[in-house]
Every structure is written in C-alpha cells, then in structure tokens.
Enzyme design. Structure first.
Site, PDB file in Angstrom:
ATOM      1  N   TYR A 173       0.750  -1.263   0.243  1.00  0.00           N
ATOM      2  CA  TYR A 173       0.193  -0.089  -0.059  1.00  0.00           C
ATOM      3  C   TYR A 173       0.968   1.373   0.002  1.00  0.00           C
ATOM      4  CZ  TYR A 173      -3.284   3.696   2.041  1.00  0.00           C
ATOM      5  OH  TYR A 173      -4.108   4.512   2.312  1.00  0.00           O
ATOM      6  N   CYS A 174       0.698   1.958  -0.720  1.00  0.00           N
ATOM      7  CA  CYS A 174       1.104   3.064  -1.421  1.00  0.00           C
ATOM      8  C   CYS A 174       2.744   2.920  -1.413  1.00  0.00           C
ATOM      9  CB  CYS A 174       0.717   3.707   0.087  1.00  0.00           C
ATOM     10  SG  CYS A 174       1.617   5.897   0.393  1.00  0.00           S
ATOM     11  N   LEU A 175       4.097   4.076  -0.528  1.00  0.00           N
ATOM     12  CA  LEU A 175       5.081   3.477  -0.497  1.00  0.00           C
ATOM     13  C   LEU A 175       5.715   1.582   0.099  1.00  0.00           C
ATOM     14  CD1 LEU A 175       6.783   7.058   0.241  1.00  0.00           C
ATOM     15  CD2 LEU A 175       7.064   6.341  -1.567  1.00  0.00           C
ATOM     16  N   GLY A 194       3.572  -0.352  -1.146  1.00  0.00           N
ATOM     17  CA  GLY A 194       3.804  -0.959  -3.214  1.00  0.00           C
ATOM     18  C   GLY A 194       4.765  -0.174  -3.669  1.00  0.00           C
ATOM     19  N   LEU A 253      -1.238  -1.249  -3.833  1.00  0.00           N
ATOM     20  CA  LEU A 253      -3.013  -0.437  -3.547  1.00  0.00           C
ATOM     21  C   LEU A 253      -2.231   1.636  -3.391  1.00  0.00           C
ATOM     22  CD1 LEU A 253      -4.559  -2.785  -0.834  1.00  0.00           C
ATOM     23  CD2 LEU A 253      -4.659  -2.330  -3.181  1.00  0.00           C
TER      24      LEU A 253
END
Length: 554
Positions: A285-287, A289, A313
């Site tokens: 998720y975010c960084l 990811g 994500l």
C-alpha cells in the site's frame, strides 16, 4: 577546515527550513522570479490578462464549500465572498499560462498563492463569517469561550507532543487494530504480525501486507467494520502484516536497502517458515507498494519464485507525474530537507503532516480551526482521523533515498534502481498483478499509478475506485457512495491508455474489496488446515499479541 563551513551552512539551512515550515526559501524565490521575469517581459499579455480578469467579477456560480450556504447569500457577506472569489480568479489568471515559465515553478507559485488565498478567506474571520456571528448571537458569546478553551487544550497537547484527547480515544489494541494475532518476528526495523485464522480451512497461499513506512500499519486494520485485514481473514486467508518501527535519531542511517532487507525480505523468510512450500500473495500500500514492487523485481531477476501474485494499492512505480507532492521535490527543496534531517536524524511526523495539510489548506487546516476555535465546536473524531494524527518519523537516509532516487531521478521506471549493486526492471515481474488507484488521490494520482501498464507486461488487473488516498482504500462492503471500475489485461496484451480504460471499463456499484478477495482466491490453491501461529522450530516463536509494541511508540 573544509568541514566547518559545511556544518555552518547546514545549521543555517536547517534554521531557515524550520522558519519556513520545511520549505526552501531558495526554491520559492526561484519560482517567483521565474514567473515575475517572464510576466514582466510580456507587457502586452500582462495588460490583456489584467483587462480580461478585471471584466470578470466572480469565477462563476459555484462557490467553494466554505463560502456556500444561504447565510453567505445575504449582504454584506455576499460582497465579502464576491470580492474574495474575484481576487482568486484574477490571481489564478495572472499565474497560469505565462509562456516560458518552468512548469514546476508555475505550480509552486500557484501553490504559494493558494496558501495566501486560503488564509485571507472571509470564512476565517469571525466578523466576516455569518455562521460564526450567528453562533455568537445564539450562545451569548459562550461559543467563543468554548473555542478559546479548545485552543488552550490543543496548544497544551502540541507543546507536550501528545495527541488530542479525542485522538487518544482510538488506541491500537483497544479501540483500533483489534484483529487477533501474534507477533512472530521482531528486528531493529519491523514487527511481523501473523493473524489468527477465523475459518476452519484457509487458502493455501498466505498474504503478506506491506504498508508505507511513513504511516502506522493499522490503517488497514482500523475498526472491525472497516478493517481490510479482518475482511481477508474472515474470507479464509492467512494474513501477515509488517508493522514498521517509529525511527529515532539513532536510526538515521537506515535507508531503502535496510527497509528492503530487514522489512520485506525478512518478512518473506518468516512467512515461508510458517507456511513452507507455499507461494505468497504480496500486497503493498502506498510507498509500501513501491517497495514491494522493487522487491518483486529483484526476486524475479534472481529467480526467486516465492511470490504468487503482486498487489499494488495506490502505489506509484513511475514518478514523472507524482501529483501535488511534486511541489516539494526539487534539488533546492531536497537539500533543505536533508539539512533539517541532518540535525535531528529524521524528518518528524509533524513536518510531513504539515506538507500534506498544505496541499488542501481549506479542508485540512482552516475549516477545522474555524469549527474548533470560532464556532466552539469539536470536529468529531473518527478512527481514520485518529490514525492520521498517529504519525511516524522518517530516517534521514531513507527519506533521501526515496525522494531523490525515486521521485526526483525516477530511477525505478528508468531501469537504474540498484538492489544489491545491480539494476532491477519491473518488466521482469511475471506473476499476476492487481493494481488499484483512487479517483481523487492527491498523493498518488490514479493516472500515475496506472503507469504500471507501461513498465510491466505481466497479467494485470486494474481497478479504479471512488475516494481519496486513504478513504478510497477503506471502502468496506456497505460503505455508502462507493463504486469502482475494473479492466483486465492479459500478459503481453496491447496497451490501453487511461482515457480508454475509462471508456472500456464498466462502473460497478459497491466496494472493491470483494473483487479483490475473489481475485486472490482465484490465484490460490485448494483450502487446507491453517498453519500454526509462528514456527518456533524454524526460529519464529510467538513474541506477544497483536498489534505488537512498535505501533505504540510515539
């Protein structure tokens, strides 16, 4: 002798950076001078724009939310609103579209102008805000007294570095982060949580969730009704999640290499020990990811086939269009941030929070202040707001590594990013990919997230969901006003551009969680008995209950 001037320069830069809220004065002056010089050398255009702007009293009938409502339609408040909106329109007309101005400088000038416009909004002043005046009249002035008490209380909490009383009512392990589990790994950077099974049988392939290191992991395990982790566990998945340590000054030298080795790769080793000979669904998720995508590329390069799928994500892999965060990323700005961090070993959570708030000052700064201090009302605290206030710090080296290497130089997309001294390519990833963007994301714009299509030829399912960077992810079944679009691309299929994606995909009502869970299940083997909690015989005993200890550190 050479080091003393450098140290003095760094000290001065850190001092200026603190005064300017972390913004480089050199970057601001460069942007303003670029814009002003080009405008001054085009007097004909400047005069024409001035005449056109003066001929427009207001930018239209649609008013910003803080200046809308029947109270603002009455005189003299309608006059205040008209004057403010006309000034904003004229300023925007002057700033944008000046030929020759560097695009980054134009956006930075517009950003700085927006800060002043939001500051000077009539909604921020008691005598020009009709809602505040009505509240004062209705309460006999007690609303201002309540607001003053709120300010004193908040100032006290801020001075002591403590969360507000409302945020403190959402405590990990008590009111949030409640999914049962055990910590099975703890090192100097992470705790790895294994969640207890909720079904008699589980999918064979476990799920490893990697959240961003700039946030506490429990955004994905908030309250029971909106916990993505609890949802996956309830559907028969064995879920693991990384909980990052909140770094201190002694952790200044932790960089991307350490986060990859001690975070992602150490967690994969632990998951493999608990569920041997089972491929792993990796979810970032975010960084987190971005980091997981780097790990997946390195694993593919090294013939490490432990991954079953890769899920990204709201995670960017190409940073040529990073969204509004790009305003804070240039050589001048990074030099200032590095000097600030060199003095304390990290970038504080409050400094990062200020940057995010500055992107939407009306909604995130001024509206809450008006409600709390002028109206005397407390903004109702939610679990998501409390999590957002529970920030983490960023180690000096890590911040430099990802801002300079990924954002500024875009080394991952361009094939220059090194893992263990050798470059990695996202095109080496050959496991199915699930990528998700959120429509109103100002941190990782969905069109930027969509660029994974250009970098990876694997089978790819792309979902676009309503909501922003966090709220779009917390889109549990039953959440009102939620919908999503989905389009699958076969391996090595022709490229589908973002606008074409919007035309070809079908909008579906409801949460994206069920389709994601079904996608995971579709890439999983037959169900079987759940694995044990941890694996003591392989060096991964249970070390305590979820949510662990790292998530509690402030």
């Amino acid at each position: 002798m050479n080091e003393e001037p450098d140290e003095l320069d760094r000290t001065l830069h850190a001092f200026w950076g603190h005064l300017g809220g972390g913004m480089s004065p050199a970057a601001q002056m460069l942007a303003w001078s670029d814009w002003a010089i080009h405008l001054a050398t085009q007097p004909g255009r400047a005069a024409r724009v001035a005449i056109d702007a003066a001929a427009v009293d207001a930018p239209g009938q649609v008013h910003e939310p803080r200046l809308s409502g029947k109270e603002w339609d009455a005189w003299p408040f309608s006059l205040y609103r008209q004057a403010h909106e006309a000034a904003a329109h004229r300023l925007r007309t002057f700033i944008h579209g000046v030929p020759g101005v560097d695009r980054h400088h134009e956006h930075l000038v517009a950003f700085m102008a927006r800060q002043w416009l939001e500051l000077l909004s009539p909604a921020n002043c008691a005598v020009t805000n009709p809602q505040v005046l009505q509240k004062i009249a209705a309460t006999g002035g007690s609303s201002l007294a309540s607001g003053a008490m709120h300010w004193i209380e908040d100032a006290g909490h801020a001075a002591l570095g403590r969360p507000s009383a409302e945020a403190g009512s959402f405590r990990p392990g008590r009111e949030v982060a409640l999914t049962p589990g055990k910590v099975i790994l703890r090192n100097e950077l992470i705790e790895l949580i294994q969640y207890a099974p909720a079904t008699p049988t589980v999918h064979a392939e476990p799920v490893l969730i990697v959240s961003a290191w700039i946030m506490k992991y429990y955004v994905l395990d908030l309250s029971p009704h909106n916990s993505l982790i609890r949802h996956l566990v309830a559907k028969g998945h064995t879920v693991f999640a990384i909980s990052w340590k909140n770094p201190e000054a002694a952790d200044a030298k932790l960089g991307m290499a350490e986060y990859l080795r001690l975070g992602v790769m150490a967690s994969l080793d632990a998951v493999e020990a608990v569920a041997p000979q089972r491929r792993i669904h990796a979810v970032g998720y975010c960084l987190g990811g971005t980091l997981m995508a780097i790990a997946a590329a390195a694993m593919a390069r090294d013939r490490d086939d432990r991954l079953a799928t890769l899920t990204l994500l709201a995670a960017q892999t190409d940073f040529t269009e990073p969204g509004e965060l790009g305003l804070f990323i240039d050589e001048s700005q990074l030099a200032f941030l590095e000097d600030i961090m060199s003095r304390q070993g990290y970038l504080g959570a409050e400094q990062m929070a200020a940057a995010f708030q500055a992107l939407r000052p009306g909604d995130l700064v001024w509206a809450p202040m008006v409600r709390n201090y002028l109206l005397g009302e407390r903004v109702p605290m939610t679990d998501l707001m409390a999590w957002n206030a529970d920030g983490t710090r960023m180690p000096y080296r890590m911040h430099s590594d990802y801002l300079r290497g990924l954002f500024l130089e875009n080394t991952l997309a361009e094939g220059h990013y090194l893992v263990d001294g050798r470059p990695v390519s996202l095109n080496d990833i050959d496991v199915p990919v699930f990528a998700l963007g959120t429509r109103t994301d100002h941190v990782a714009p969905w069109r930027s997230v969509y660029k994974i299509h250009l970098l990876c030829d694997a089978e790819l399912t792309f979902v676009l969901t309503e909501g922003g960077h966090n709220a779009g992810i917390l889109s549990e079944p039953g959440h009102p006003h939620r919908s999503h679009r989905l389009l699958k691309r076969k391996r090595n299929a022709p490229y589908v551009a973002p606008d074409e994606f919007l035309e070809r995909s079908q909008e579906m009502a409801g949460s994206w969680w069920p389709c994601f869970e079904q996608w995971l299940a579709g890439h999983s083997g037959p169900k079987r008995r759940p694995p044990g909690m941890g694996s003591p015989q392989r060096g991964y005993p249970t070390l305590g209950d979820a949510p662990g200890t790292y998530v509690l550190a402030r």
